[in-house]
Design a protein around this motif. Structure first.
Motif, PDB file in Angstrom:
ATOM      1  N   TYR A 222      34.204 152.569  50.364  1.00  7.86           N
ATOM      2  CA  TYR A 222      35.275 152.624  51.356  1.00  7.86           C
ATOM      3  C   TYR A 222      36.431 151.686  51.025  1.00  7.86           C
ATOM      4  CZ  TYR A 222      32.246 148.804  52.904  1.00  7.86           C
ATOM      5  OH  TYR A 222      31.461 147.681  52.951  1.00  7.86           O
TER       6      TYR A 222
ATOM      7  N   ARG B 149      40.448 146.028  64.157  1.00  7.09           N
ATOM      8  CA  ARG B 149      39.050 146.265  64.534  1.00  7.09           C
ATOM      9  C   ARG B 149      38.783 147.732  64.862  1.00  7.09           C
ATOM     10  NH1 ARG B 149      39.334 140.739  66.697  1.00  7.09           N
ATOM     11  NH2 ARG B 149      40.536 141.504  68.475  1.00  7.09           N
TER      12      ARG B 149
ATOM     13  N   GLN C 126      36.468 139.727  58.507  1.00  5.03           N
ATOM     14  CA  GLN C 126      35.891 140.528  57.425  1.00  5.03           C
ATOM     15  C   GLN C 126      34.620 141.259  57.834  1.00  5.03           C
ATOM     16  OE1 GLN C 126      35.478 137.859  54.095  1.00  5.03           O
ATOM     17  NE2 GLN C 126      37.660 137.396  54.012  1.00  5.03           N
ATOM     18  N   GLU C 127      34.096 140.949  59.012  1.00  2.97           N
ATOM     19  CA  GLU C 127      32.877 141.621  59.468  1.00  2.97           C
ATOM     20  C   GLU C 127      33.083 143.120  59.679  1.00  2.97           C
ATOM     21  OE1 GLU C 127      31.080 139.717  62.807  1.00  2.97           O
ATOM     22  OE2 GLU C 127      30.648 137.867  61.712  1.00  2.97           O
ATOM     23  N   ILE C 128      34.334 143.564  59.821  1.00  2.47           N
ATOM     24  CA  ILE C 128      34.571 145.000  59.971  1.00  2.47           C
ATOM     25  C   ILE C 128      34.169 145.756  58.711  1.00  2.47           C
ATOM     26  CG2 ILE C 128      36.453 144.653  61.622  1.00  2.47           C
ATOM     27  CD1 ILE C 128      38.386 145.488  59.394  1.00  2.47           C
ATOM     28  N   LEU C 129      34.101 145.060  57.571  1.00  2.00           N
ATOM     29  CA  LEU C 129      33.744 145.703  56.310  1.00  2.00           C
ATOM     30  C   LEU C 129      32.240 145.802  56.106  1.00  2.00           C
ATOM     31  CD1 LEU C 129      36.421 144.109  53.953  1.00  2.00           C
ATOM     32  CD2 LEU C 129      36.522 146.305  55.157  1.00  2.00           C
ATOM     33  N   THR C 130      31.469 145.172  56.975  1.00  2.00           N
ATOM     34  CA  THR C 130      30.007 145.222  56.841  1.00  2.00           C
ATOM     35  C   THR C 130      29.351 145.954  58.015  1.00  2.00           C
ATOM     36  OG1 THR C 130      29.803 143.035  57.892  1.00  2.00           O
ATOM     37  CG2 THR C 130      29.941 143.093  55.496  1.00  2.00           C
ATOM     38  N   ARG C 131      30.153 146.527  58.900  1.00  3.85           N
ATOM     39  CA  ARG C 131      29.567 147.261  60.013  1.00  3.85           C
ATOM     40  C   ARG C 131      29.088 148.641  59.544  1.00  3.85           C
ATOM     41  NH1 ARG C 131      35.382 147.884  63.124  1.00  3.85           N
ATOM     42  NH2 ARG C 131      36.107 149.776  62.057  1.00  3.85           N
ATOM     43  N   ASP C 132      28.438 149.373  60.421  1.00  3.95           N
ATOM     44  CA  ASP C 132      27.836 150.655  60.043  1.00  3.95           C
ATOM     45  C   ASP C 132      28.863 151.670  59.560  1.00  3.95           C
ATOM     46  OD1 ASP C 132      25.326 149.732  60.619  1.00  3.95           O
ATOM     47  OD2 ASP C 132      25.276 150.560  62.647  1.00  3.95           O
ATOM     48  N   GLN C 133      30.034 151.706  60.199  1.00  5.27           N
ATOM     49  CA  GLN C 133      31.075 152.643  59.792  1.00  5.27           C
ATOM     50  C   GLN C 133      32.375 151.866  59.537  1.00  5.27           C
ATOM     51  OE1 GLN C 133      30.904 155.491  63.137  1.00  5.27           O
ATOM     52  NE2 GLN C 133      29.962 156.948  61.722  1.00  5.27           N
ATOM     53  N   PRO C 134      32.484 151.260  58.365  1.00  2.00           N
ATOM     54  CA  PRO C 134      33.687 150.474  58.056  1.00  2.00           C
ATOM     55  C   PRO C 134      34.897 151.369  57.860  1.00  2.00           C
ATOM     56  CG  PRO C 134      32.309 150.674  56.118  1.00  2.00           C
ATOM     57  CD  PRO C 134      31.526 151.274  57.243  1.00  2.00           C
TER      58      PRO C 134
END
Length: 265
Positions: free
Chosen positions: A182, A91, A140-148
């Motif tokens: 990314y 994370r 997998q939500e880490i790949l859709t956050r503002d700064q993955p």
């Protein structure tokens, strides 16, 4: 177990909040696009409560994100302590590297593929299986956050050659992921021969301050490591894996070829 009490608490709160609003199960289900039997199964524990269910419950019951927060907490504490350490590193990572000799990395897995892989443990109860699937998708939500994070993954071509609908869907998903700025996706062709990665899975997470955490399965021991010697070993083995893989552009060509072979003839 303690984390099972967390899931039971969520079920109790769902029933309580629904009852406070005088909303029968069938009405809640209709508004949430679930059948009354699905709602009943979720509230009695015979169906796992996943994140989409929790989000719909928060919307319909106007609970301000309560069930999403409770579910995230329950999922987090249902993981083994050693795995939780890796999730924390994942994370917080600015860069992730992942390789598995026979599977698609968890951060790339579709729901159907994840379920099929987790179902390989034949003694796993269905409710537990669905909790694990939900937890994997939550990662997998880490790949859709503002700064993955920058995610560099190496996948064996042989892991993509299973000819079924689940793999066809998974390969299409990988093609979409490979287009993200990314994500760097590399394939090791089936004719690459022996290489160091075949010893087992490895993952590496690099934090903003440059520190590394590694996840090793059958590389040295099944554990999470951050000591200098183990990280140096993993980085060396990663270079061996990366060296056996195709560059990004050729990997994408091969992936498109595999995808075309999965289409109905």
């Amino acid at each position: 177990m303690e984390h099972e009490d967390d899931f039971a608490f969520i079920r109790d709160q769902l029933r309580r909040q629904r009852a406070l609003r005088g909303m029968p199960q069938d009405e809640f289900g209709k508004r949430a696009n679930y059948s009354a039997s699905t709602v009943s199964a979720a509230e009695t524990g015979t169906r796992a409560i996943d994140m989409p269910y929790a989000k719909r419950a928060d919307e319909i019951l106007e609970t301000g994100g309560l069930f999403v927060r409770l579910l995230k907490k329950a999922q987090r504490f249902s993981e083994p302590s050693w795995w939780e350490r890796w999730l924390d590193a994942e994370r917080a990572a600015k860069q992730l590297r992942n390789y598995h000799p026979s599977l698609i990395p968890g951060l790339f897995q579709t729901e159907n593929y994840a379920r099929a892989v987790l179902r390989l443990e034949l003694t796993r109860p269905e409710v537990e299986l669905e909790k694990l699937v939900a937890s994997r998708l939550e990662r997998q939500e880490i790949l859709t956050r503002d700064q993955p994070p920058l995610l560099i993954a190496v996948i064996e071509e042989s892991a993509l050659r299973v000819r079924d609908a689940i793999m066809a869907e998974q390969v299409r998903h990988l093609l979409r992921m490979a287009e993200l700025p990314y994500v760097q996706l590399h394939l090791i062709p089936a004719d690459a021969g022996l290489h160091v990665g075949l010893n087992g899975h490895l993952s590496l997470a690099r934090s903003a301050d440059g520190c590394w955490v590694g996840s090793m399965e059958n590389q040295i021991v099944d554990s999470i490591v951050d000591d200098e010697e183990s990280i140096a070993t993993l980085l060396t083995r990663w270079e061996g894996v990366r060296g056996a893989a195709l560059p990004e552009n050729l990997s994408r060509v091969l992936l498109k070829k595999i995808e075309s072979q999965h289409r109905p003839q």
